[in-house]
Design a protein around this motif. Structure first.
Motif, PDB file in Angstrom:
ATOM      1  N   GLU A 195     -30.192  32.026  63.075  1.00 45.06           N
ATOM      2  CA  GLU A 195     -31.311  32.960  62.998  1.00 45.06           C
ATOM      3  C   GLU A 195     -30.887  34.335  63.503  1.00 45.06           C
ATOM      4  N   ARG A 196     -31.355  35.382  62.857  1.00 43.02           N
ATOM      5  CA  ARG A 196     -30.995  36.738  63.279  1.00 43.02           C
ATOM      6  C   ARG A 196     -32.265  37.538  63.579  1.00 43.02           C
ATOM      7  N   THR A 197     -32.108  38.469  64.526  1.00 40.68           N
ATOM      8  CA  THR A 197     -33.234  39.284  64.968  1.00 40.68           C
ATOM      9  C   THR A 197     -33.230  40.626  64.253  1.00 40.68           C
ATOM     10  N   VAL A 198     -34.348  40.973  63.666  1.00 46.93           N
ATOM     11  CA  VAL A 198     -34.513  42.279  63.025  1.00 46.93           C
ATOM     12  C   VAL A 198     -35.244  43.187  64.012  1.00 46.93           C
ATOM     13  N   TYR A 199     -34.676  44.371  64.240  1.00 48.37           N
ATOM     14  CA  TYR A 199     -35.261  45.318  65.199  1.00 48.37           C
ATOM     15  C   TYR A 199     -35.915  46.483  64.455  1.00 48.37           C
ATOM     16  N   GLU A 200     -36.914  47.071  65.088  1.00 42.45           N
ATOM     17  CA  GLU A 200     -37.549  48.270  64.566  1.00 42.45           C
ATOM     18  C   GLU A 200     -37.704  49.290  65.682  1.00 42.45           C
ATOM     19  N   ILE A 201     -37.789  50.554  65.304  1.00 40.50           N
ATOM     20  CA  ILE A 201     -37.908  51.629  66.284  1.00 40.50           C
ATOM     21  C   ILE A 201     -39.370  51.767  66.719  1.00 40.50           C
ATOM     22  N   THR A 202     -39.580  52.138  67.958  1.00 39.06           N
ATOM     23  CA  THR A 202     -40.926  52.369  68.481  1.00 39.06           C
ATOM     24  C   THR A 202     -41.243  53.862  68.420  1.00 39.06           C
ATOM     25  N   GLU A 203     -42.482  54.223  68.719  1.00 39.08           N
ATOM     26  CA  GLU A 203     -42.837  55.636  68.754  1.00 39.08           C
ATOM     27  C   GLU A 203     -42.041  56.374  69.830  1.00 39.08           C
ATOM     28  N   ALA A 204     -41.840  55.682  70.972  1.00 36.83           N
ATOM     29  CA  ALA A 204     -41.021  56.284  72.032  1.00 36.83           C
ATOM     30  C   ALA A 204     -39.593  56.488  71.537  1.00 36.83           C
ATOM     31  N   GLY A 205     -39.111  55.545  70.720  1.00 40.76           N
ATOM     32  CA  GLY A 205     -37.772  55.658  70.164  1.00 40.76           C
ATOM     33  C   GLY A 205     -37.654  56.806  69.180  1.00 40.76           C
TER      34      GLY A 205
ATOM     35  N   CYS B 152     -30.510  54.634  62.354  1.00 37.47           N
ATOM     36  CA  CYS B 152     -30.634  53.591  61.329  1.00 37.47           C
ATOM     37  C   CYS B 152     -32.037  52.987  61.335  1.00 37.47           C
ATOM     38  N   LEU B 153     -32.520  52.666  62.521  1.00 36.70           N
ATOM     39  CA  LEU B 153     -33.839  52.053  62.627  1.00 36.70           C
ATOM     40  C   LEU B 153     -34.947  53.058  62.350  1.00 36.70           C
ATOM     41  N   TRP B 154     -34.634  54.338  62.465  1.00 34.93           N
ATOM     42  CA  TRP B 154     -35.594  55.385  62.096  1.00 34.93           C
ATOM     43  C   TRP B 154     -35.906  55.297  60.599  1.00 34.93           C
ATOM     44  N   GLU B 155     -34.907  54.840  59.804  1.00 37.48           N
ATOM     45  CA  GLU B 155     -35.096  54.681  58.359  1.00 37.48           C
ATOM     46  C   GLU B 155     -35.908  53.431  58.032  1.00 37.48           C
ATOM     47  N   ARG B 156     -35.511  52.300  58.658  1.00 41.24           N
ATOM     48  CA  ARG B 156     -36.183  51.023  58.389  1.00 41.24           C
ATOM     49  C   ARG B 156     -35.691  49.976  59.382  1.00 41.24           C
TER      50      ARG B 156
END
Length: 225
Positions: A74-84, A17-21
Motif C-alpha cells: 500500500e502507498r500513501t498519497v499526499y496533498e498540500i494544505t493551505e498552510a503548505g 509537486c503537490l501544489w499541482e496535484r
C-alpha cells in the motif's frame, strides 16, 4: 533571510509537486527527474521520506488517501494544505528576491590555493577548464535534442542559468590560469618564492618572514590570537 522551519530545497520541490496535484513519494521523485530538476536540486529517495515527514509534521502536507495496485505494498498519497501553499509561495518569493551567501567549492579552493605552487595550480585549473568545456558541450547538445529544444523557456530557465554560470566560471578560470603562466597574478612572485624556500627545506620562520610584509596587518603567520 533564513527559513524558520524548513530550509532543504528538496522540501520546496516536494511542495511544488503537490501544489499541482496529490502524489505518492515515488511519483514525486519520478516527476522531478523527468523534469530535470536533479540538476538544480539534490534528489535522494531516502532523504525524500524524511523531508515528507517533516513537511507533514509542520502541517504543510497531509495524507490524502491510500492506494494499492495488485500485490504491491500500500502507498500513501499526499496533498498540500493551505498552510503548505502559503509556505511554498512565500519561500519561492524569498528565493527569487533575496540574494543569499553561497559557498561554491571552487571559491574555497581559490581562497586556499597558495598552499600549492603556482605551476601546479595553473595545471589543475586547466584540467578544470577542460572538464567544464566538455560539460558545456554536452549541455549544448542536450539543448538541441528533441526532448529539450521544443520546450518553452519557462521550463528550461534553470538549465540556461546553469550554463551561463558554468561558462562564466570556465572563462574566468581559463583567463586566471593564463595569467599564472605569464606570472601576472598579484603577489605571485612572493607565492613562488615561498614554495622555492619550502622545497629547499628552509626553516618555517624564514618563510614566514618573507610572507609577513605582504600580509594584512594583524594576520602575520606568527599571530595565533
Amino acid at each position: 533571510m533564513s527559513r524558520r522551519v524548513i530550509s532543504n530545497p528538496l522540501a520546496l520541490a516536494v511542495l511544488s509537486c503537490l501544489w499541482e496535484r496529490p502524489m505518492y513519494p515515488y511519483e514525486i521523485t519520478t516527476t522531478l527527474r523527468e523534469r530535470g530538476k536533479e540538476d538544480s536540486i539534490r534528489l535522494n529517495f531516502g532523504s525524500l521520506y524524511a523531508v515528507i515527514k517533516s513537511l507533514e509534521k509542520h502541517g504543510f502536507i497531509e495524507e490524502a488517501r491510500f492506494e494499492r495496485e495488485g500485490n504491491r505494498p500500500e502507498r500513501t498519497v499526499y496533498e498540500i494544505t493551505e498552510a503548505g501553499r502559503t509556505e511554498t509561495t512565500d519561500w519561492l518569493r524569498e528565493l527569487l528576491e533575496t540574494p543569499a551567501k553561497e559557498y561554491p567549492a571552487i571559491e574555497a579552493g581559490l581562497s586556499l590555493m597558495a598552499i600549492l605552487p603556482p605551476p601546479e595550480v595553473a595545471e589543475l585549473l586547466r584540467t578544470r577548464v577542460a572538464g567544464l568545456t566538455a560539460d558545456l558541450e554536452h549541455r549544448a547538445a542536450l539543448a538541441e535534442s528533441p526532448e529539450v529544444a521544443g520546450l518553452p523557456e519557462i521550463f528550461t530557465v534553470e538549465f540556461d542559468y546553469k550554463v551561463a554560470l558554468m561558462r562564466a566560471e570556465r572563462d574566468f578560470i581559463a583567463a586566471f590560469a593564463d595569467r599564472l603562466d605569464r606570472g601576472e597574478v598579484g603577489g605571485q612572485s612572493v607565492w613562488a618564492r615561498m614554495h622555492e624556500m619550502l622545497a629547499q627545506g628552509r626553516p618555517v620562520d624564514e618563510v614566514q618572514a618573507v610572507l609577513a610584509p605582504h600580509l594584512p596587518e594583524g594576520v602575520g603567520a606568527g599571530n595565533h590570537e
